[in-house]
Design an enzyme around this catalytic site. Structure first.
Site, PDB file in Angstrom:
ATOM      1  N   ASP A 310      48.825  48.320  34.000  1.00  0.00           N
ATOM      2  CA  ASP A 310      48.265  47.912  32.716  1.00  0.00           C
ATOM      3  C   ASP A 310      48.891  48.766  31.614  1.00  0.00           C
ATOM      4  O   ASP A 310      49.527  49.784  31.881  1.00  0.00           O
ATOM      5  CB  ASP A 310      46.742  48.005  32.709  1.00  0.00           C
ATOM      6  CG  ASP A 310      46.231  49.378  33.112  1.00  0.00           C
ATOM      7  OD1 ASP A 310      47.064  50.238  33.433  1.00  0.00           O
ATOM      8  OD2 ASP A 310      45.005  49.578  33.108  1.00  0.00           O
ATOM      9  N   ASP A 582      41.053  49.490  36.193  1.00  0.00           N
ATOM     10  CA  ASP A 582      39.987  50.432  35.863  1.00  0.00           C
ATOM     11  C   ASP A 582      38.623  49.784  35.677  1.00  0.00           C
ATOM     12  O   ASP A 582      37.625  50.475  35.585  1.00  0.00           O
ATOM     13  CB  ASP A 582      40.340  51.219  34.594  1.00  0.00           C
ATOM     14  CG  ASP A 582      40.625  50.302  33.413  1.00  0.00           C
ATOM     15  OD1 ASP A 582      40.387  49.085  33.535  1.00  0.00           O
ATOM     16  OD2 ASP A 582      41.099  50.793  32.371  1.00  0.00           O
ATOM     17  N   ASP A 586      38.312  44.364  38.128  1.00  0.00           N
ATOM     18  CA  ASP A 586      39.606  44.654  38.735  1.00  0.00           C
ATOM     19  C   ASP A 586      39.489  44.903  40.239  1.00  0.00           C
ATOM     20  O   ASP A 586      40.501  44.905  40.944  1.00  0.00           O
ATOM     21  CB  ASP A 586      40.241  45.893  38.087  1.00  0.00           C
ATOM     22  CG  ASP A 586      40.720  45.629  36.677  1.00  0.00           C
ATOM     23  OD1 ASP A 586      41.006  44.461  36.373  1.00  0.00           O
ATOM     24  OD2 ASP A 586      40.807  46.581  35.887  1.00  0.00           O
TER      25      ASP A 586
END
Length: 853
Positions: A310, A582, A586
């Site tokens: 990410d 996080d 996810d």
């Protein structure tokens, strides 16, 4: 369930540190009883019951039966030394795992000394004020004092599958949150009312003891091979004992020869090597701020072909600041990073952006908005500390916007402030197409500068029952907020290193496409292919998605649920996938990836529990360090195993050849046991401490299905060992021919074998072309070499010790010849190493990687 803590209410600023320390000393840590620690006696008992030491006990009994008391005592002395080394190695590995358990213990966000701070959950005491957010594991039993849309999954305690809402406002009885349960929605604040065994979890007898670790694929493969070899070795040993007894009529010496062969064949070092490599490997990773929660992740790191990362916090600093403000109708954005004071036109924009954020913000964007509000709106009527929050509408996958409803002290109507993705805010405002296009152009301009863009809207609602959804408010568009999160300076070089190593890096973010592309260009990820957005992803079937994955390195406006599909698509292409995450949503993608990587500082407890690795430093550099370490562990493990295989070939050969040629025994149990003083430390310490090969990060990843015991490794170990066996046999014949004494020949053969073992270690420390040229000094190898030389000198030069080994000291010319044989062995290892490198199975072809990957 426990009774709520009945002590005096804690100050709104929380406990002071001194009081928390005092209560911790009185109440004890907030944890359930740990499993009993295995002491030295338990480790010693486990080691003595291993097959090798049972064989040694049998050999000692035979020596006593033969009347060789000195040999029996010598054997027991060596047993004590080897047992001591083994116990120390096992204890060192266990201590490493204990450190990892401490690192992996949960943490809690508490108010202490008037400010929020992270502490280990075991340090919580009654009266502590704990702040909860979505994705947190409740660290102790809490009496909730405030809650905003708070819902908690209590299935761990009750078996109820649906989360339980926790409304505090208007509640007539204490509202509790229990240790071990999971926050699935909203946020809250609670006062600790029970800890450790006094919590609900402790009262019902739940155990948090670690489950027995499942064996890793490499451990299963090794155990299978050890079992096969041990079974075959015992059969050969029985055959040798029978043949010796039948042909020579000496059954006791035949049994001794058979047991010696069994000891020579049994590769008892392999399980020890694996345990220590994986335990110390995880410990070394922890020193690099990477916590390995599951051992297979350490094995697979070196095979990673795709890193899905990410943007925020991994590629960027995760410290945001408001840079640009654009109010609806303004000609151009207004810079917001200058001195205090803004044009009146953007005051309302910043005012409503602050109102749409949490007052006690933990999200980096909300923190940045709050800081900008304090900087520019201090001492103005645009900050509203006296307004009361009525309700809020959380962000959802269906609508990337959140709204907060406020009551002003001097007006009856409620005011609603909303912020979120610009397209979501535009949708809430039901704007005409022309205005939508105008706003979209401004969004594109801000995003092209690498800014994260949020839209802001406001509405007025009548007091009373609020509508069920945000779309029911009559929103007016206010403007756009552009926030900057600068790239970490080390990222471009790290991504270039990944590219050189054949590892593809793709960025998955929820940001606007222009923002994502701007950061990608700065990081070196811009390969020219257009980004793939979440809505486009939903419209693609599996075949079309697979085609796009070939050259797409930027995925934007991606929802957490869509990460799972991307991970599965990469796996379907044959990639070995590591993915960072996080958030709560996810977790499925982290579990689906070969290596799930959670963020230690900003990640949720759910993400950390689902992941195999936790980055305690939350940056891309730590992830690349983990990949380097994974390659190093696997490479060094192969070197250690090749050494074990090679060193067992001459030991087995010297146990069998005397029977075939009618010689007396060349190797006896005491000789094999003294060799263990070299083999075990070399495998477990020397090779584990070897650094990464210089060219290892310029080679493509190994195939995920690559086996530890493959043809190349078996060939290398077999050829090296066969060459050493031949040289040791030549040394034995040389000594026997020159002196006619078996004791001298045995001593010379043993000397060449010991020196050959040291040469074998040196030859296998580096497999790259050029061998050991320029390789750094390995202190463990230095100590082992010095200790081995000292032991060899004592055995050869002290007649009393030499007699215990059935040796006679060879004359100096023979000793010099033995040194020559050892040098010849070193040369043979270098030649056979080059052959092995050419014969090695080539890894799978490197997948086509776009220049940006």
């Amino acid at each position: 369930m426990p009774e709520p803590f009945s002590g005096p209410a804690t100050d709104p600023a929380g406990l002071c540190t001194d009081e928390a320390v005092r209560r911790l000393a009185t109440q004890g840590p907030n944890e359930l009883p740990a499993p009993p620690r295995r002491g030295a006696a338990g480790l010693l008992r486990e080691v003595l019951l291993e097959p090798m030491f049972l064989l040694l006990a049998a050999c000692g009994a035979i020596y006593l039966a033969l009347g060789d008391r000195h040999e029996a005592l010598m054997l027991l002395g060596f047993v004590a030394v080897v047992v001591g080394i083994t116990v120390v190695q096992k204890r060192r590995s266990e201590r490493s795992l204990e450190v990892l358990r401490e690192l992996s213990s949960p943490r809690a966000l508490v108010l202490r000394d008037g400010r929020p701070q992270r502490v280990a959950a075991r340090e919580l005491v009654t009266g502590d004020l704990v702040l909860l957010a979505e994705g947190d594991r409740v660290p102790a039993d809490l009496r909730l004092r405030a809650a905003s849309n708070l819902a908690i999954d209590e299935s761990l305690l009750t078996g109820e599958s649906l989360p339980v809402a926790k409304p505090v406002a208007g509640a007539t009885a204490p509202v509790l949150a229990f240790a071990g349960t999971l926050v699935t929605q909203g946020s809250g604040q609670g006062e600790v009312c029970a800890t450790g065994p006094r919590s609900a979890l402790g009262r019902i007898g739940a155990s948090l003891r670690a489950q027995p670790a499942e064996p890793t694929p490499v451990q299963r493969e090794t155990q299978r091979i050890v079992t096969w070899v041990a079974a075959g070795g015992l059969a050969l040993a029985a055959a040798l004992a029978g043949a010796w007894g039948l042909t020579r009529g000496d059954w006791l010496h035949g049994l001794l020869a058979g047991l010696t062969l069994a000891m020579a064949i049994l590769p008892e070092e392999l399980p020890v090597v694996l345990t220590i490599f994986l335990g110390l490997g995880a410990w070394r990773l922890a020193r690099e701020q990477v916590l390995a929660r599951r051992m297979p992740a350490v094995e697979l790191l070196g095979a990673t072909t795709v890193l899905c990362v990410d943007k925020t916090g991994t590629l960027t600093r995760n410290h945001m600041a408001v840079r640009q403000l654009w109010a609806d109708g303004a000609a151009r954005p207004q810079a917001a990073d200058g001195p205090p004071g803004l044009p009146e036109a953007v005051h309302a924009l910043l005012e409503y952006a602050v109102l749409a954020s949490h007052r006690r913000a933990f999200d980096p964007m909300e923190q940045a908005i709050g800081e900008a509000g304090q900087h520019h709106l201090a001492r103005t009527e645009h900050l509203h500390a006296d307004w009361t929050l009525v309700d809020d509408y959380a962000l959802s996958p269906q609508l990337l916007a959140m709204s907060r409803v406020w009551r002003s002290p001097d007006r009856q109507d409620l005011l609603v402030a909303a912020k979120g993705a610009p397209e979501a805010i535009v949708d809430l405002c039901h704007l005409p197409d022309a205005q939508r296009a105008h706003i979209a152009a401004q969004v594109a301009r801000l995003a092209a500068e690498g800014l994260r863009v949020l839209g802001v809207a406001r509405a007025i609602a009548r007091a009373g029952a609020l509508p069920p959804g945000q779309h029911d408010f009559d929103f007016a568009f206010v403007g756009l907020v552009g926030l900057a999160d600068p790239l970490r300076p080390e990222v471009p070089a790290a991504i270039a290193e990944c590219r050189a190593a054949g590892i593809r890096v793709v960025m998955i973010t929820g940001d606007h496409p222009h923002t994502a592309l701007a950061i990608a260009r700065q990081a070196g990820l811009d390969g020219g292919a257009p980004p793939l957005t979440g809505p486009e992803l939903d419209r693609l079937d599996d075949a079309a998605l697979a085609a796009r994955l070939a050259d797409t390195c930027v995925f934007c406006r991606v929802q957490p649920e869509q990460k799972l599909r991307l991970v599965q698509a990469f796996r379907a292409r044959g990639d070995t996938v590591a993915m960072t995450g996080d958030g709560v949503n996810d977790a499925p993608a982290l579990q689906a990836a070969h290596i799930g990587v959670a963020m230690g500082a900003r990640g949720t407890d759910v993400a950390r529990e689902a992941a195999a690795l936790v980055l305690l430093a939350d940056d891309f550099g730590a992830l690349l360090t983990a990949v380097r370490h994974g390659r190093r562990v696997f490479a060094n493990l192969r070197k250690a195993i090749a050494f074990v295989l090679a060193v067992h070939v001459p030991i087995v050969g010297l146990s069998v050849v005397p029977l075939l040629l009618g010689w007396p025994m060349v190797l006896m149990p005491v000789h094999i046991l003294s060799l263990q003083l070299i083999i075990d430390p070399a495998c477990a310490i020397v090779f584990e401490a070897e650094p990464l090969e210089p060219a290892a990060m310029r080679a493509p990843p190994r195939p995920a299905e690559a086996r530890l015991f493959d043809a190349a490794l078996l060939w290398r170990g077999g050829v090296q060992g066969a060459g050493l066996l031949g040289l040791v046999l030549l040394a034995y014949l040389h000594g026997r021919t020159a002196t006619g004494q078996d004791e001298v020949a045995r001593a010379l053969a043993f000397t060449v074998l010991v020196l050959g073992n040291l040469a074998l270690i040196q030859a296998n420390r580096r497999w790259a072309p050029g061998g050991g040229a320029g390789q750094p000094w390995n202190r463990a190898f230095g100590w082992i070499s010095a200790g081995t030389a000292l032991l060899l000198a004592v055995v050869l030069c002290v007649p009393a010790v030499g007699r215990l080994f059935a040796f006679s000291t060879p004359p100096w010319p023979l000793l010099l010849a033995g040194a020559g044989y050892a040098l010849a062995a070193l040369g043979w290892f270098a030649i056979s190493g080059r052959w092995a490198a050419r014969r090695a199975l080539r890894p799978a072809p490197r997948p086509a990687i776009p220049p940006s990957a």
